[in-house]
Design a protein around this motif. Structure first.
Motif, PDB file in Angstrom:
ATOM      1  N   ASN A  65     -21.819  95.747 -10.634  1.00  0.00           N
ATOM      2  CA  ASN A  65     -22.831  95.505 -11.654  1.00  0.00           C
ATOM      3  C   ASN A  65     -22.287  94.727 -12.848  1.00  0.00           C
ATOM      4  O   ASN A  65     -23.039  94.168 -13.635  1.00  0.00           O
ATOM      5  N   TRP A 114     -29.969  96.404  -7.758  1.00  0.00           N
ATOM      6  CA  TRP A 114     -30.749  97.627  -7.565  1.00  0.00           C
ATOM      7  C   TRP A 114     -29.853  98.561  -6.759  1.00  0.00           C
ATOM      8  O   TRP A 114     -29.631  98.366  -5.569  1.00  0.00           O
ATOM      9  N   ARG A 115     -29.287  99.553  -7.429  1.00  0.00           N
ATOM     10  CA  ARG A 115     -28.198 100.322  -6.824  1.00  0.00           C
ATOM     11  C   ARG A 115     -28.593 101.008  -5.527  1.00  0.00           C
ATOM     12  O   ARG A 115     -27.834 101.015  -4.568  1.00  0.00           O
ATOM     13  N   ASN A 116     -29.788 101.608  -5.499  1.00  0.00           N
ATOM     14  CA  ASN A 116     -30.156 102.333  -4.273  1.00  0.00           C
ATOM     15  C   ASN A 116     -30.395 101.373  -3.109  1.00  0.00           C
ATOM     16  O   ASN A 116     -30.114 101.704  -1.958  1.00  0.00           O
ATOM     17  N   TRP A 132     -28.837  98.369  -2.853  1.00  0.00           N
ATOM     18  CA  TRP A 132     -27.504  97.849  -2.546  1.00  0.00           C
ATOM     19  C   TRP A 132     -26.682  98.855  -1.732  1.00  0.00           C
ATOM     20  O   TRP A 132     -26.013  98.495  -0.770  1.00  0.00           O
ATOM     21  N   ASP A 172     -32.989  94.140   0.944  1.00  0.00           N
ATOM     22  CA  ASP A 172     -34.071  94.168  -0.039  1.00  0.00           C
ATOM     23  C   ASP A 172     -35.398  93.720   0.578  1.00  0.00           C
ATOM     24  O   ASP A 172     -36.449  94.307   0.312  1.00  0.00           O
ATOM     25  N   GLY A 230     -36.987  96.797  -0.778  1.00  0.00           N
ATOM     26  CA  GLY A 230     -36.960  96.435  -2.193  1.00  0.00           C
ATOM     27  C   GLY A 230     -38.232  96.801  -2.920  1.00  0.00           C
ATOM     28  O   GLY A 230     -38.206  97.274  -4.063  1.00  0.00           O
ATOM     29  N   ALA A 273     -38.244 100.512  -3.545  1.00  0.00           N
ATOM     30  CA  ALA A 273     -37.303 100.875  -4.618  1.00  0.00           C
ATOM     31  C   ALA A 273     -37.858 100.555  -5.998  1.00  0.00           C
ATOM     32  O   ALA A 273     -37.588 101.265  -6.970  1.00  0.00           O
ATOM     33  N   ARG A 274     -38.658  99.486  -6.083  1.00  0.00           N
ATOM     34  CA  ARG A 274     -39.164  99.053  -7.383  1.00  0.00           C
ATOM     35  C   ARG A 274     -40.584  99.543  -7.668  1.00  0.00           C
ATOM     36  O   ARG A 274     -41.218  99.097  -8.635  1.00  0.00           O
TER      37      ARG A 274
END
Length: 373
Positions: free
Chosen positions: A53, A59-61, A63, A190, A202, A205-206
């Motif tokens: 980072n 996006w850690r989860n 990645w 993603d 992705g 996650a978002r």
């Protein structure tokens, strides 16, 4: 004539020395860029999300879902080109273009086997989007660890150019995200959509929490984990966020979860800092309770196991969370009229405070205590 010849010789020597100096600077920059590239790849292979980072936002989860595949990536740096250009403020910025040959697992091929004969949707049905992502991360990362060990892996070989930019404030080379999407996403899932699901990984996650029902569902999921003692640090933090909206924060549950975090993870320093800050701002007259948690927090930070909690390594930061605890302790003692105790905290920890605290804050604190800064 002799003067003219001497002048020419001096000019030649000056030009030569400038060229040598410039060449040395370029060599140093190239070495630094190579070191940065290697540092980034090694961080990716070792699942060091904090280090990754520092080079570009992630996006850690998402990645972490495919992080295992980085261990099978190999590369060869072909050449590095250095250049300078003006930024928006007219200031020179240094750029490096790294041409590299990469070989990495074909995740599309590997993922074609994921839950091929099973219904993955049944695992996540009725769950909040955050919990869905946790299940996806766990299931896919476990699947990849198993599949990548097999001999039938297909690889992609590709040559690409990675752009680095020298970030002057932090004194290091970084990877501008917008210019390196292909490189950053070579092993990302993603945009991958699991069979039977409506959204990509992705997008899941978002997904924002937009309704009261979603919020309540997520709270119940996290509370259940704490009850069953299966909660991770991120579960506690999420509950603390959910219980502390800007409007109408739930102070009773916020304090309860903070206490649970300290109770179940007594070696995790952040729990003490959260509790200290909470009591200091909501119950400012509870001096003994504030001082108790602040002191325990300082000791926890000083003795933290950075292998277990790597997020508490602060080599390149001057914003250590201990600053806040020292400042709160000193402020409480001053409010109590116990300046000698405030000075004792400052003097015993002066080196730590001076090193980690931003200079302007340090000067302000020293003036308040009436000491020479």
């Amino acid at each position: 004539m002799k003067r003219f010849i001497s002048f020419i010789l001096l000019a030649i020597m000056f030009i030569t020395s400038c060229e040598i100096s410039q060449s040395a600077e370029e060599n140093d920059d190239k070495k630094a860029v190579i070191a940065a590239f290697e540092d980034y790849i090694n961080a990716a292979k070792n699942e060091d999300t904090k280090k990754v980072n520092e080079y570009h936002l992630i996006w850690r989860n998402v990645w972490r879902t495919s992080q295992e595949s980085y261990k099978y990536l190999t590369y060869k740096i072909n050449k590095i080109e250095l250049t300078k250009q003006k930024n928006g403020n007219g200031r020179d910025i240094k750029l490096a273009y790294v041409n590299v040959s990469l070989k990495y697992p074909d995740l599309n091929y590997i993922m074609s086997k994921f839950y091929k004969n099973k219904d993955f949707n049944s695992l996540v049905k009725g769950k909040s989007s955050l919990t869905q992502m946790e299940i996806i991360e766990q299931e896919i990362s476990s699947f990849l660890k198993s599949e990548l060990k097999k001999n039938d892996i297909k690889y992609i070989e590709k040559e690409m150019t990675v752009k680095f930019e020298y970030n002057i404030p932090i004194g290091r080379w970084v990877i501008p995200k917008d210019c390196n999407k292909e490189f950053i996403n070579i092993l990302s899932l993603d945009n991958y959509k699991i069979k039977g699901m409506d959204k990509t990984i992705g997008e899941i996650a978002r997904s924002p929490i937009t309704t009261k029902e979603e919020k309540e569902l997520l709270i119940s999921e996290k509370e259940e984990k704490i009850k069953n003692k299966t909660a991770k640090i991120d579960d506690y933090k999420m509950l603390l966020i959910l219980y502390s909206p800007v409007k109408n924060p739930d102070n009773i549950n916020f304090k309860r979860i903070s206490q649970k975090l300290i109770e179940n993870l007594p070696d995790y320093p952040e729990g003490y800092r959260i509790m200290t800050d909470f009591i200091y701002h909501n119950y400012p007259d509870n001096y003994s309770e504030i001082l108790n948690y602040a002191q325990k927090g300082i000791e926890a930070y000083k003795n933290v196991d950075t292998k277990k909690y790597p997020e508490f390594v602060y080599e390149s930061s001057r914003n250590h969370p201990m600053n806040e605890l020292f400042r709160i302790m000193i402020d409480v003692y001053l409010k109590k009229g116990e300046k000698e105790k405030a000075l004792d905290v400052f003097n015993k920890n002066k080196k730590i405070i001076k090193y980690w605290m931003p200079p302007a804050n340090y000067v302000q604190l020293a003036k308040r205590l009436g000491v020479q800064w």
